[in-house]
Enzyme design. Structure first.
Site, short mmCIF file in Angstrom:
data_model
loop_
_atom_site.label_atom_id
_atom_site.label_comp_id
_atom_site.label_asym_id
_atom_site.label_seq_id
_atom_site.Cartn_x
_atom_site.Cartn_y
_atom_site.Cartn_z
N TYR A 1 0.83 -1.22 0.00
CA TYR A 1 0.00 0.00 0.00
C TYR A 1 0.86 1.27 0.00
O TYR A 1 0.37 2.36 -0.26
CB TYR A 1 -0.95 0.03 1.20
CG TYR A 1 -2.05 -1.02 1.15
CD1 TYR A 1 -2.25 -1.81 0.03
CD2 TYR A 1 -2.88 -1.23 2.24
CE1 TYR A 1 -3.24 -2.78 -0.01
CE2 TYR A 1 -3.88 -2.20 2.22
CZ TYR A 1 -4.05 -2.96 1.08
OH TYR A 1 -5.04 -3.92 1.05
N LYS B 1 3.79 -15.13 1.87
CA LYS B 1 3.74 -15.85 0.59
C LYS B 1 5.19 -16.11 0.18
O LYS B 1 5.64 -15.76 -0.92
CB LYS B 1 2.97 -14.98 -0.42
CG LYS B 1 2.64 -15.65 -1.71
CD LYS B 1 1.55 -16.71 -1.60
CE LYS B 1 1.38 -17.43 -2.92
NZ LYS B 1 0.61 -18.67 -2.84
N ASP C 1 -2.55 -18.11 1.12
CA ASP C 1 -3.68 -18.81 0.49
C ASP C 1 -4.19 -19.93 1.41
O ASP C 1 -5.40 -20.10 1.60
CB ASP C 1 -3.32 -19.32 -0.91
CG ASP C 1 -1.90 -19.89 -1.00
OD1 ASP C 1 -1.15 -19.77 -0.02
OD2 ASP C 1 -1.56 -20.47 -2.05
N ASP D 1 -5.28 -7.08 5.74
CA ASP D 1 -6.51 -6.41 5.34
C ASP D 1 -7.55 -7.45 4.91
O ASP D 1 -8.71 -7.44 5.36
CB ASP D 1 -6.17 -5.48 4.15
CG ASP D 1 -7.21 -4.41 3.92
OD1 ASP D 1 -8.19 -4.37 4.68
OD2 ASP D 1 -7.02 -3.61 2.98
N ASP E 1 -10.98 -9.17 7.24
CA ASP E 1 -12.37 -9.11 6.77
C ASP E 1 -12.97 -10.52 6.73
O ASP E 1 -14.13 -10.72 7.08
CB ASP E 1 -12.46 -8.48 5.37
CG ASP E 1 -12.66 -6.96 5.43
OD1 ASP E 1 -12.25 -6.35 6.43
OD2 ASP E 1 -13.23 -6.40 4.46
#
Ligand code: NAD
Length: 358
Positions: free
Chosen positions: A142, A188, A220, A244, A248
Protein backbone atom coordinates in the site's frame (compact mmCIF):
# COMPACT_ATOMS: atom_id res chain seq x y z
CA UNK A 1 -10.30 13.81 38.34
CA UNK A 2 -8.30 12.67 35.31
CA UNK A 3 -9.11 14.28 31.97
CA UNK A 4 -8.21 12.72 28.63
CA UNK A 5 -8.18 14.53 25.29
CA UNK A 6 -9.80 12.48 22.56
CA UNK A 7 -9.58 13.43 18.90
CA UNK A 8 -12.87 12.47 17.24
CA UNK A 9 -12.91 11.84 13.51
CA UNK A 10 -16.41 10.99 12.37
CA UNK A 11 -15.67 10.88 8.63
CA UNK A 12 -18.21 9.96 5.97
CA UNK A 13 -21.20 7.68 5.37
CA UNK A 14 -22.22 5.90 8.59
CA UNK A 15 -19.16 7.40 10.38
CA UNK A 16 -21.05 10.17 12.22
CA UNK A 17 -23.88 7.77 13.22
CA UNK A 18 -21.61 5.13 14.77
CA UNK A 19 -19.29 7.63 16.48
CA UNK A 20 -22.30 9.28 18.11
CA UNK A 21 -23.20 5.98 19.80
CA UNK A 22 -19.62 5.30 20.87
CA UNK A 23 -19.53 8.76 22.48
CA UNK A 24 -22.83 8.01 24.23
CA UNK A 25 -21.32 4.86 25.77
CA UNK A 26 -18.01 6.61 26.57
CA UNK A 27 -19.84 9.42 28.36
CA UNK A 28 -21.67 6.83 30.45
CA UNK A 29 -18.50 4.96 31.42
CA UNK A 30 -16.56 8.13 32.15
CA UNK A 31 -19.18 9.31 34.62
CA UNK A 32 -19.51 5.81 36.10
CA UNK A 33 -15.75 5.38 36.53
CA UNK A 34 -14.90 9.00 37.44
CA UNK A 35 -12.79 10.39 34.66
CA UNK A 36 -13.38 13.10 32.06
CA UNK A 37 -13.21 12.86 28.30
CA UNK A 38 -12.70 16.05 26.33
CA UNK A 39 -13.46 15.68 22.62
CA UNK A 40 -11.83 17.58 19.80
CA UNK A 41 -13.64 17.03 16.50
CA UNK A 42 -11.35 16.83 13.46
CA UNK A 43 -12.15 16.71 9.76
CA UNK A 44 -11.04 13.90 7.51
CA UNK A 45 -12.18 12.04 4.42
CA UNK A 46 -14.66 13.13 1.77
CA UNK A 47 -16.21 15.68 4.14
CA UNK A 48 -12.78 17.27 4.64
CA UNK A 49 -12.20 17.35 0.88
CA UNK A 50 -15.55 19.14 0.41
CA UNK A 51 -14.70 21.79 3.00
CA UNK A 52 -10.97 22.27 2.43
CA UNK A 53 -10.02 20.61 -0.87
CA UNK A 54 -7.84 18.13 1.05
CA UNK A 55 -9.05 14.80 2.53
CA UNK A 56 -6.46 15.20 5.31
CA UNK A 57 -5.98 18.84 6.36
CA UNK A 58 -2.81 19.63 8.35
CA UNK A 59 -4.93 20.72 11.33
CA UNK A 60 -6.22 17.17 11.61
CA UNK A 61 -2.73 15.70 11.89
CA UNK A 62 -1.71 18.34 14.44
CA UNK A 63 -4.94 17.90 16.43
CA UNK A 64 -4.51 14.13 16.49
CA UNK A 65 -0.87 14.35 17.59
CA UNK A 66 -1.87 16.68 20.44
CA UNK A 67 -4.48 14.24 21.78
CA UNK A 68 -4.24 11.20 24.05
CA UNK A 69 -5.98 8.97 21.47
CA UNK A 70 -8.00 9.13 18.27
CA UNK A 71 -11.46 7.60 17.90
CA UNK A 72 -12.20 7.20 14.22
CA UNK A 73 -15.44 6.36 12.36
CA UNK A 74 -14.93 5.64 8.65
CA UNK A 75 -14.22 7.55 5.46
CA UNK A 76 -15.05 7.25 1.77
CA UNK A 77 -18.02 7.22 -0.56
CA UNK A 78 -18.97 6.70 -4.21
CA UNK A 79 -19.02 10.44 -4.97
CA UNK A 80 -15.28 10.71 -4.35
CA UNK A 81 -14.26 7.56 -6.25
CA UNK A 82 -13.46 9.45 -9.46
CA UNK A 83 -11.20 12.09 -7.87
CA UNK A 84 -7.44 11.96 -8.56
CA UNK A 85 -5.99 9.37 -6.17
CA UNK A 86 -4.25 11.88 -3.85
CA UNK A 87 -7.57 13.71 -3.28
CA UNK A 88 -9.49 10.57 -2.43
CA UNK A 89 -10.54 9.93 1.17
CA UNK A 90 -8.65 6.61 1.26
CA UNK A 91 -5.37 8.40 0.41
CA UNK A 92 -5.99 10.73 3.34
CA UNK A 93 -6.39 7.73 5.65
CA UNK A 94 -3.12 6.14 4.51
CA UNK A 95 -1.27 9.46 4.95
CA UNK A 96 -2.85 9.85 8.38
CA UNK A 97 -1.65 6.43 9.58
CA UNK A 98 1.83 7.17 8.27
CA UNK A 99 1.94 10.63 9.90
CA UNK A 100 0.97 9.15 13.27
CA UNK A 101 3.38 6.22 12.87
CA UNK A 102 0.72 3.66 13.77
CA UNK A 103 2.45 0.62 12.37
CA UNK A 104 0.55 -2.12 14.18
CA UNK A 105 -3.11 -2.78 13.55
CA UNK A 106 -4.61 -5.08 16.17
CA UNK A 107 -7.83 -6.72 15.10
CA UNK A 108 -9.48 -9.09 17.56
CA UNK A 109 -12.03 -11.51 16.11
CA UNK A 110 -14.07 -13.06 18.89
CA UNK A 111 -17.17 -15.19 18.41
CA UNK A 112 -19.86 -14.32 20.96
CA UNK A 113 -21.80 -17.40 22.10
CA UNK A 114 -24.95 -15.30 21.75
CA UNK A 115 -24.29 -14.86 18.02
CA UNK A 116 -23.18 -18.35 17.07
CA UNK A 117 -26.07 -18.58 14.60
CA UNK A 118 -24.98 -15.37 12.87
CA UNK A 119 -21.78 -16.93 11.59
CA UNK A 120 -21.94 -18.33 8.08
CA UNK A 121 -19.94 -21.27 9.43
CA UNK A 122 -21.27 -24.15 11.55
CA UNK A 123 -21.52 -23.40 15.27
CA UNK A 124 -19.28 -26.27 16.33
CA UNK A 125 -16.48 -24.86 14.14
CA UNK A 126 -16.68 -21.28 15.41
CA UNK A 127 -17.67 -21.67 19.06
CA UNK A 128 -14.85 -20.25 21.20
CA UNK A 129 -12.94 -18.52 18.36
CA UNK A 130 -10.67 -15.83 19.79
CA UNK A 131 -8.12 -14.59 17.26
CA UNK A 132 -5.96 -11.48 17.28
CA UNK A 133 -4.82 -10.40 13.84
CA UNK A 134 -1.67 -8.26 14.10
CA UNK A 135 -1.42 -6.49 10.76
CA UNK A 136 1.49 -4.30 9.66
CA UNK A 137 -0.15 -1.02 8.69
CA UNK A 138 2.22 1.52 7.24
CA UNK A 139 4.43 -0.52 4.93
CA UNK A 140 4.08 -3.15 2.24
CA UNK A 141 2.35 -2.82 -1.08
CA UNK A 142 0.00 0.00 0.00
CA UNK A 143 3.00 2.30 0.45
CA UNK A 144 5.80 0.87 -1.72
CA UNK A 145 7.48 2.84 -4.52
CA UNK A 146 7.55 2.84 -7.45
CA UNK A 147 3.86 2.68 -8.30
CA UNK A 148 1.90 4.00 -11.19
CA UNK A 149 -0.54 3.44 -13.99
CA UNK A 150 -0.96 4.35 -17.61
CA UNK A 151 -3.48 3.06 -20.13
CA UNK A 152 -1.65 -0.23 -20.58
CA UNK A 153 0.12 -0.97 -17.32
CA UNK A 154 -0.53 -0.60 -13.62
CA UNK A 155 2.00 -1.49 -10.93
CA UNK A 156 2.70 -1.32 -7.18
CA UNK A 157 5.69 -2.43 -5.18
CA UNK A 158 5.63 -4.65 -2.13
CA UNK A 159 8.57 -3.76 0.05
CA UNK A 160 9.40 -4.42 3.70
CA UNK A 161 12.58 -3.49 5.51
CA UNK A 162 14.12 -5.56 8.30
CA UNK A 163 13.32 -2.81 10.80
CA UNK A 164 9.63 -2.70 9.78
CA UNK A 165 9.32 -6.47 10.17
CA UNK A 166 11.16 -6.53 13.49
CA UNK A 167 8.93 -3.95 15.19
CA UNK A 168 5.65 -5.59 14.12
CA UNK A 169 7.00 -9.03 15.07
CA UNK A 170 7.85 -7.77 18.58
CA UNK A 171 4.27 -6.48 18.92
CA UNK A 172 2.83 -9.85 17.91
CA UNK A 173 5.04 -11.88 20.26
CA UNK A 174 4.31 -9.53 23.18
CA UNK A 175 0.57 -9.78 22.57
CA UNK A 176 0.83 -13.58 22.30
CA UNK A 177 2.50 -13.65 25.72
CA UNK A 178 -0.71 -12.21 27.19
CA UNK A 179 -2.84 -14.80 25.35
CA UNK A 180 -2.39 -18.46 24.36
CA UNK A 181 1.27 -17.92 23.41
CA UNK A 182 0.97 -18.92 19.76
CA UNK A 183 1.93 -16.81 16.75
CA UNK A 184 1.16 -17.87 13.20
CA UNK A 185 3.05 -15.69 10.74
CA UNK A 186 1.30 -15.47 7.36
CA UNK A 187 3.20 -14.70 4.17
CA UNK A 188 3.74 -15.85 0.59
CA UNK A 189 7.38 -16.89 0.96
CA UNK A 190 7.03 -19.60 -1.69
CA UNK A 191 6.67 -16.89 -4.34
CA UNK A 192 7.67 -13.46 -3.01
CA UNK A 193 11.20 -12.39 -1.99
CA UNK A 194 9.74 -9.79 0.33
CA UNK A 195 7.91 -12.60 2.13
CA UNK A 196 11.10 -14.64 2.46
CA UNK A 197 12.72 -11.72 4.29
CA UNK A 198 9.55 -11.43 6.40
CA UNK A 199 9.78 -15.13 7.34
CA UNK A 200 13.53 -14.98 8.12
CA UNK A 201 13.22 -11.91 10.34
CA UNK A 202 10.14 -13.17 12.20
CA UNK A 203 11.99 -16.44 12.89
CA UNK A 204 15.00 -14.50 14.23
CA UNK A 205 12.83 -12.33 16.50
CA UNK A 206 10.97 -15.39 17.79
CA UNK A 207 14.18 -16.56 19.52
CA UNK A 208 13.72 -13.68 21.97
CA UNK A 209 10.32 -15.12 22.96
CA UNK A 210 11.03 -18.80 23.76
CA UNK A 211 7.71 -19.08 25.61
CA UNK A 212 5.77 -18.34 22.38
CA UNK A 213 5.29 -21.01 19.72
CA UNK A 214 5.84 -19.75 16.16
CA UNK A 215 4.41 -21.29 13.01
CA UNK A 216 4.39 -20.06 9.41
CA UNK A 217 1.61 -20.34 6.87
CA UNK A 218 1.18 -19.24 3.26
CA UNK A 219 -1.59 -16.70 2.87
CA UNK A 220 -3.68 -18.81 0.49
CA UNK A 221 -3.64 -21.69 2.98
CA UNK A 222 -4.41 -19.26 5.85
CA UNK A 223 -7.50 -18.01 4.00
CA UNK A 224 -8.67 -21.62 3.71
CA UNK A 225 -7.72 -22.62 7.28
CA UNK A 226 -9.60 -19.64 8.70
CA UNK A 227 -12.89 -21.06 7.50
CA UNK A 228 -11.91 -24.73 7.96
CA UNK A 229 -10.72 -24.57 11.57
CA UNK A 230 -10.46 -20.99 12.91
CA UNK A 231 -9.84 -22.19 16.49
CA UNK A 232 -6.31 -23.30 15.54
CA UNK A 233 -5.28 -19.61 15.53
CA UNK A 234 -4.29 -17.43 18.47
CA UNK A 235 -2.25 -14.49 17.08
CA UNK A 236 -1.97 -14.10 13.30
CA UNK A 237 0.97 -11.90 12.36
CA UNK A 238 0.96 -10.60 8.82
CA UNK A 239 1.68 -7.74 6.42
CA UNK A 240 -0.55 -4.94 5.27
CA UNK A 241 -2.47 -6.36 2.32
CA UNK A 242 -2.74 -9.95 3.64
CA UNK A 243 -3.96 -8.63 7.01
CA UNK A 244 -6.51 -6.41 5.34
CA UNK A 245 -8.05 -9.36 3.52
CA UNK A 246 -7.76 -11.99 6.28
CA UNK A 247 -9.30 -9.75 8.93
CA UNK A 248 -12.37 -9.11 6.77
CA UNK A 249 -12.64 -12.86 6.32
CA UNK A 250 -12.34 -13.32 10.09
CA UNK A 251 -15.15 -10.81 10.58
CA UNK A 252 -17.66 -13.03 8.79
CA UNK A 253 -16.70 -15.92 11.06
CA UNK A 254 -17.96 -13.68 13.86
CA UNK A 255 -21.27 -12.85 12.20
CA UNK A 256 -21.06 -9.29 10.93
CA UNK A 257 -18.43 -6.83 9.89
CA UNK A 258 -20.31 -4.37 12.09
CA UNK A 259 -18.98 -6.14 15.21
CA UNK A 260 -15.20 -5.98 14.81
CA UNK A 261 -13.10 -3.25 16.43
CA UNK A 262 -9.46 -2.41 15.88
CA UNK A 263 -6.59 -0.53 17.44
CA UNK A 264 -3.78 0.97 15.37
CA UNK A 265 -0.82 1.61 17.60
CA UNK A 266 2.73 2.79 17.19
CA UNK A 267 5.17 5.02 18.93
CA UNK A 268 2.79 7.50 20.62
CA UNK A 269 -0.81 8.06 19.60
CA UNK A 270 -3.18 5.19 18.82
CA UNK A 271 -6.13 5.26 16.42
CA UNK A 272 -9.18 3.23 17.43
CA UNK A 273 -11.62 2.37 14.67
CA UNK A 274 -14.06 -0.26 13.42
CA UNK A 275 -12.64 -2.51 10.71
CA UNK A 276 -15.47 -1.74 8.31
CA UNK A 277 -15.78 1.19 5.93
CA UNK A 278 -18.29 4.01 5.61
CA UNK A 279 -21.05 1.71 4.27
CA UNK A 280 -22.54 4.31 1.91
CA UNK A 281 -25.27 1.81 0.95
CA UNK A 282 -26.87 2.13 4.41
CA UNK A 283 -25.72 5.61 5.48
CA UNK A 284 -28.37 7.92 6.90
CA UNK A 285 -30.89 5.13 7.47
CA UNK A 286 -30.19 4.66 11.17
CA UNK A 287 -29.53 0.93 10.73
CA UNK A 288 -25.73 0.70 10.98
CA UNK A 289 -24.36 -1.52 13.73
CA UNK A 290 -22.29 0.68 16.08
CA UNK A 291 -20.87 -2.24 18.11
CA UNK A 292 -17.53 -2.32 16.23
CA UNK A 293 -17.04 1.35 17.08
CA UNK A 294 -18.22 0.98 20.68
CA UNK A 295 -15.78 -1.94 21.11
CA UNK A 296 -13.04 0.18 19.50
CA UNK A 297 -13.74 2.77 22.20
CA UNK A 298 -13.21 -0.01 24.76
CA UNK A 299 -9.85 -0.82 23.14
CA UNK A 300 -8.97 2.89 23.39
CA UNK A 301 -9.70 2.89 27.12
CA UNK A 302 -7.66 -0.28 27.58
CA UNK A 303 -4.59 0.44 25.46
CA UNK A 304 -4.33 4.25 25.36
CA UNK A 305 -5.83 5.46 28.63
CA UNK A 306 -5.21 2.48 30.90
CA UNK A 307 -8.82 2.58 32.13
CA UNK A 308 -9.16 -1.19 32.33
CA UNK A 309 -12.31 -1.38 34.45
CA UNK A 310 -14.17 1.00 32.14
CA UNK A 311 -13.01 -0.97 29.08
CA UNK A 312 -14.17 -4.24 30.66
CA UNK A 313 -17.53 -2.63 31.47
CA UNK A 314 -18.08 -1.73 27.80
CA UNK A 315 -17.24 -5.27 26.67
CA UNK A 316 -19.58 -6.64 29.33
CA UNK A 317 -22.40 -4.25 28.32
CA UNK A 318 -22.09 -5.25 24.65
CA UNK A 319 -22.28 -8.94 25.61
CA UNK A 320 -25.31 -8.40 27.84
CA UNK A 321 -27.16 -6.46 25.12
CA UNK A 322 -26.50 -9.27 22.65
CA UNK A 323 -27.39 -11.96 25.20
CA UNK A 324 -30.71 -10.24 25.86
CA UNK A 325 -31.52 -10.35 22.16
CA UNK A 326 -30.99 -6.75 21.05
CA UNK A 327 -29.83 -6.70 17.44
CA UNK A 328 -29.28 -4.18 14.68
CA UNK A 329 -30.60 -5.02 11.22
CA UNK A 330 -27.44 -6.83 10.06
CA UNK A 331 -28.04 -9.40 12.82
CA UNK A 332 -31.84 -9.28 12.91
CA UNK A 333 -32.38 -12.87 11.77
CA UNK A 334 -30.39 -14.33 14.64
CA UNK A 335 -32.48 -14.78 17.80
CA UNK A 336 -33.50 -11.13 17.91
CA UNK A 337 -35.82 -10.17 20.76
CA UNK A 338 -35.85 -6.63 19.44
CA UNK A 339 -34.46 -5.17 16.23
CA UNK A 340 -32.92 -1.83 17.11
CA UNK A 341 -31.83 1.28 15.29
CA UNK A 342 -28.24 2.49 15.61
CA UNK A 343 -29.31 4.96 18.31
CA UNK A 344 -31.43 2.45 20.21
CA UNK A 345 -28.68 -0.13 20.53
CA UNK A 346 -26.26 2.60 21.66
CA UNK A 347 -28.69 3.64 24.38
CA UNK A 348 -29.28 0.01 25.42
CA UNK A 349 -25.54 -0.71 25.70
CA UNK A 350 -25.01 2.53 27.67
CA UNK A 351 -27.84 1.42 29.95
CA UNK A 352 -26.07 -1.85 30.80
CA UNK A 353 -22.86 -0.11 31.94
CA UNK A 354 -24.03 0.30 35.54
CA UNK A 355 -24.68 -3.48 35.73
CA UNK A 356 -21.11 -4.07 34.55
CA UNK A 357 -19.31 -2.04 37.20
CA UNK A 358 -17.34 -4.53 39.27
P1 NAD B 1 -17.84 -1.33 3.93
O1 NAD B 1 -17.15 -1.98 5.06
O2 NAD B 1 -18.14 0.12 4.05
O3 NAD B 1 -19.21 -2.09 3.62
C1 NAD B 1 -19.25 -3.46 3.24
C2 NAD B 1 -20.64 -4.03 3.52
O4 NAD B 1 -20.79 -4.17 4.94
C3 NAD B 1 -21.78 -3.10 3.08
O5 NAD B 1 -22.85 -3.87 2.62
C4 NAD B 1 -22.17 -2.37 4.34
O6 NAD B 1 -23.51 -1.95 4.37
C5 NAD B 1 -21.88 -3.41 5.42
N1 NAD B 1 -21.47 -2.78 6.69
C6 NAD B 1 -20.30 -2.17 6.93
N2 NAD B 1 -20.29 -1.67 8.17
C7 NAD B 1 -21.49 -1.96 8.71
C8 NAD B 1 -22.08 -1.70 9.98
N3 NAD B 1 -21.44 -1.05 10.97
N4 NAD B 1 -23.34 -2.14 10.21
C9 NAD B 1 -24.00 -2.83 9.26
N5 NAD B 1 -23.49 -3.11 8.04
C10 NAD B 1 -22.24 -2.68 7.77
O7 NAD B 1 -16.92 -1.60 2.64
P2 NAD B 1 -17.09 -1.07 1.13
O8 NAD B 1 -18.53 -1.05 0.75
O9 NAD B 1 -16.13 -1.87 0.37
O10 NAD B 1 -16.53 0.43 1.15
C11 NAD B 1 -17.35 1.59 1.30
C12 NAD B 1 -16.46 2.81 1.45
O11 NAD B 1 -15.72 2.72 2.67
C13 NAD B 1 -15.42 2.94 0.33
O12 NAD B 1 -15.32 4.30 0.00
C14 NAD B 1 -14.15 2.42 0.97
O13 NAD B 1 -12.98 2.94 0.40
C15 NAD B 1 -14.32 2.91 2.39
N6 NAD B 1 -13.55 2.19 3.41
C16 NAD B 1 -13.10 2.92 4.46
C17 NAD B 1 -12.44 2.30 5.49
C18 NAD B 1 -12.02 3.13 6.68
O14 NAD B 1 -12.49 4.25 6.82
N7 NAD B 1 -11.17 2.62 7.56
C19 NAD B 1 -12.24 0.91 5.47
C20 NAD B 1 -12.74 0.17 4.40
C21 NAD B 1 -13.41 0.82 3.37
Amino acid sequence: MKTYNIALIKGDGIGPEIIQEAVKVLDTVSSTFDFNLKYNELLMGGCAYEQTGDPLPDDTIQGALASDAVLFGAIGGYQWDTLPREKRPESGLLRFRKALGVYANLRPAIVYDELLQASTIKSEIVRGVDIMVVRELIGGIYFGEPKGKDDNRGYNTMVYTRQEIERIAHQAFKIAQTRKKRVCSVDKANVLDVSQLWRDVVTEISRQYPDVELSHMYVDNAAMQLVRDPKQFDVILTGNIFGDILSDEASMICGSIGLLPSASVGADIGVYEPIHGSAPDIAGQGIANPIATISSAAMMLRYALNEQAAADAIDCAVKLALKDGYRTKDLAEFDAKQVCSTKEIGTIIAGYISKCKH
